[in-house]
Design a protein around this motif. Structure first.
Motif, short mmCIF file in Angstrom:
data_model
loop_
_atom_site.label_atom_id
_atom_site.label_comp_id
_atom_site.label_asym_id
_atom_site.label_seq_id
_atom_site.Cartn_x
_atom_site.Cartn_y
_atom_site.Cartn_z
N PRO A 102 23.78 -33.62 -8.25
CA PRO A 102 23.59 -34.49 -7.57
C PRO A 102 23.69 -35.82 -8.49
CG PRO A 102 21.51 -33.07 -7.79
CD PRO A 102 23.31 -32.29 -9.21
N PRO A 103 23.59 -37.60 -7.58
CA PRO A 103 23.78 -38.87 -8.35
C PRO A 103 22.26 -38.57 -9.20
CG PRO A 103 24.54 -38.15 -6.11
CD PRO A 103 23.95 -37.13 -6.07
N ALA A 104 22.91 -39.01 -10.14
CA ALA A 104 21.73 -39.83 -11.41
C ALA A 104 20.39 -41.20 -10.49
CB ALA A 104 22.22 -40.32 -12.39
N ALA A 105 20.89 -41.12 -9.34
CA ALA A 105 20.51 -42.31 -8.35
C ALA A 105 19.31 -42.04 -7.55
CB ALA A 105 21.53 -43.41 -7.56
N ARG A 106 19.09 -40.43 -7.56
CA ARG A 106 18.31 -39.89 -7.02
C ARG A 106 16.93 -38.90 -7.52
NH1 ARG A 106 19.16 -35.05 -4.25
NH2 ARG A 106 21.47 -34.61 -3.99
N LYS A 107 16.50 -38.62 -7.46
CA LYS A 107 15.50 -37.31 -7.96
C LYS A 107 16.14 -36.38 -7.44
CE LYS A 107 11.00 -39.04 -9.30
NZ LYS A 107 10.64 -38.36 -10.50
N VAL A 108 15.58 -35.25 -8.46
CA VAL A 108 16.58 -33.90 -7.94
C VAL A 108 15.35 -33.30 -7.85
CG1 VAL A 108 17.14 -31.76 -9.36
CG2 VAL A 108 17.62 -34.26 -10.48
N THR A 109 16.00 -32.24 -6.62
CA THR A 109 15.37 -31.50 -5.99
C THR A 109 14.89 -29.95 -5.82
OG1 THR A 109 16.38 -31.47 -3.84
CG2 THR A 109 15.21 -33.00 -3.68
N LEU A 110 14.13 -29.12 -5.11
CA LEU A 110 14.36 -27.86 -5.20
C LEU A 110 15.81 -27.47 -5.08
CD1 LEU A 110 13.48 -25.16 -5.87
CD2 LEU A 110 12.10 -24.96 -4.06
N THR A 111 16.20 -27.96 -2.71
CA THR A 111 17.28 -27.69 -2.41
C THR A 111 18.58 -27.58 -3.66
OG1 THR A 111 16.40 -28.80 -0.97
CG2 THR A 111 19.25 -28.61 -0.45
N ASP A 112 18.28 -29.49 -4.21
CA ASP A 112 19.39 -29.18 -5.42
C ASP A 112 19.28 -28.02 -6.41
OD1 ASP A 112 20.60 -31.90 -4.54
OD2 ASP A 112 18.88 -32.71 -5.98
N VAL A 113 18.18 -27.80 -6.56
CA VAL A 113 19.05 -26.74 -7.62
C VAL A 113 19.57 -25.23 -7.18
CG1 VAL A 113 17.54 -25.16 -9.11
CG2 VAL A 113 16.90 -27.22 -9.52
N ALA A 114 18.59 -25.10 -5.73
CA ALA A 114 19.15 -23.75 -5.13
C ALA A 114 20.52 -23.70 -4.76
CB ALA A 114 18.26 -23.83 -4.12
N ARG A 115 20.82 -24.98 -4.02
CA ARG A 115 22.43 -25.55 -4.15
C ARG A 115 23.15 -25.05 -5.51
NH1 ARG A 115 22.35 -29.94 -2.30
NH2 ARG A 115 21.83 -29.51 -0.46
N LEU A 116 23.29 -25.77 -6.21
CA LEU A 116 23.94 -25.37 -7.77
C LEU A 116 23.85 -23.75 -8.06
CD1 LEU A 116 25.24 -26.47 -9.95
CD2 LEU A 116 23.54 -26.71 -11.36
N ALA A 117 22.47 -23.19 -8.55
CA ALA A 117 22.10 -21.95 -8.30
C ALA A 117 23.34 -20.97 -6.92
CB ALA A 117 21.32 -21.41 -8.26
N VAL A 140 19.26 -19.67 -11.54
CA VAL A 140 18.24 -20.40 -11.20
C VAL A 140 18.00 -21.17 -12.56
CG1 VAL A 140 15.93 -21.00 -9.80
CG2 VAL A 140 17.72 -19.72 -8.27
N VAL A 141 16.96 -20.55 -12.89
CA VAL A 141 16.86 -21.05 -14.47
C VAL A 141 17.57 -22.02 -14.99
CG1 VAL A 141 15.78 -20.89 -16.38
CG2 VAL A 141 14.64 -20.23 -15.00
N GLU A 142 19.01 -21.09 -15.08
CA GLU A 142 19.81 -22.29 -16.10
C GLU A 142 20.41 -23.59 -15.34
OE1 GLU A 142 24.96 -21.72 -16.95
OE2 GLU A 142 24.10 -20.23 -16.12
N ALA A 143 20.32 -22.96 -13.65
CA ALA A 143 20.15 -24.21 -12.83
C ALA A 143 19.73 -25.42 -12.66
CB ALA A 143 20.35 -24.45 -11.45
N ALA A 144 18.55 -25.00 -12.91
CA ALA A 144 17.03 -25.92 -13.35
C ALA A 144 17.25 -26.87 -15.09
CB ALA A 144 15.75 -25.58 -13.65
#
Length: 340
Positions: free
Chosen positions: A6-21, A46-50
């Motif tokens: 996700p873009p660095a301009a916004r905060k990372v969310t749990l949704t971002d982690v879930a999507r990446l994993a 999931v931990v790796e994505a986080a």
């Protein structure tokens, strides 16, 4: 694994982690919280994505809260019903303790109206739904594609993968007979309501099983009819005519029990000295107004509502359950079975 960051301009969310994993948000939450329901390889992903997104435990808590509106929907089919209201009160008590706002909708038994209400509640971005039935018979599921968790109360969902909180009516029938037997009654009749209701069948099944456990035969067959005082009077007259030795009558509802007590009085039988009488539902307008006051099985409807609310909270937190959870009832002893 999807490598989109996700873009660095916004905060990372749990949704971002879930999507990446490549998992659901609920699974990502469980994995990062150390829940046992997640497989080791999924947790590692999931931990790796986080870690890749520099997503911290504090951000997990904030992210879980950020997607919530603090509102839930209560959907009933019988807002004026005797059973729906205390269930709704119990749920609202639990929600109020956690400062959750409640949207209440009455579908009035209309499937089209119910579908409209569900869509309206989802458009308000509620965090979850409790669906309260008007009777204990299974009802159609709202489906597995809804974006929020759903808990069914009183009337179970037909889908075993849904979570349904119900009353243990079979156990209620058993406990009623156990109480009557404990007072020395051995010739017990059962008069109940509409045979198309699951509650009447389940209570009768529990009562007959308990009689068998005590080595007793019922005083005649189970008499099904309607949930009315007039049926109670008519059925009691039949029982007395065919089984004058009867020493207790278990009634499928308090309203039926009131009619039974009237008939016993008209036939010169004293309650409880000659015949003990017991009802179901602990509806105080009938139990406290009876003379003597009526012993009844309390179905703990407010507790059912509270439990449904707590299960919904857990599901919103990423810990959903499935299946049917049956809650115990309690016998409220009054003068119709035990002399004052």
């Amino acid at each position: 694994m999807n490598n989109a960051v996700p873009p660095a301009a916004r905060k990372v969310t749990l949704t971002d982690v879930a999507r990446l994993a490549g998992v659901s948000v609920a699974t990502a939450s469980k994995a990062l919280n150390g829940r046992k329901q997640v497989r080791a390889e999924t947790r590692a992903r999931v931990v790796e994505a986080a870690e890749q997104l520099s997503f911290s435990p504090n951000e997990l808590a904030r992210s879980l809260l950020a997607d919530r509106t603090g509102t839930v929907g209560l959907l009933t089919n019988d807002l004026e019903g005797r059973f729906s209201i205390p269930i709704l009160m119990g749920a609202e008590d639990a929600f109020g303790a956690d400062s959750v706002a409640v949207f209440l909708c009455d579908a009035r038994g209309d499937a089209i109206r119910e579908k409209h209400h569900v869509q309206a509640l989802l458009s308000r971005r509620v965090d979850g739904l409790i669906v309260v039935g008007s009777r204990t018979d299974p009802r159609p599921s709202l489906g597995r594609e809804l974006p929020v968790p759903v808990v069914y109360a009183y009337a179970p969902s037909e889908d075993a993968e849904d979570l349904s909180i119900v009353v243990d009516n079979v156990g209620a029938g058993r406990s009623a007979i156990d109480h009557l037997v404990s007072t020395g009654r051995t010739r017990i009749a059962h008069i109940t309501g509409d045979p198309t209701y699951g509650a009447s069948q389940e209570r009768a099944r529990g009562a007959l099983a308990a009689l068998g456990d005590h080595g007793l035969e019922p005083a005649g067959e189970v008499r099904f009819g309607s949930w009315t005082e007039s049926w109670g009077r008519a059925a009691a007259a039949m029982v007395l005519g065919q089984h004058p030795e009867v020493d207790a009558i278990l009634c499928g509802s308090d309203q039926v029990a009131r009619g039974v007590m009237d008939a016993l009085r008209e036939h010169g039988r004293t309650v409880p000295d000659d015949v003990a009488v017991m009802g179901f539902d602990n509806w105080e307008i009938f139990t406290n107004g009876a003379r003597p006051t009526l012993t009844s099985v309390d179905m703990n409807f407010e507790r059912l509502g509270r439990v449904a609310a707590h299960r919904l909270f857990a599901a919103i937190d990423g810990e959903p359950r499935s299946g049917i959870e049956a809650l115990d009832t309690r016998v409220v002893i009054r003068g119709s079975t035990v002399p004052g």
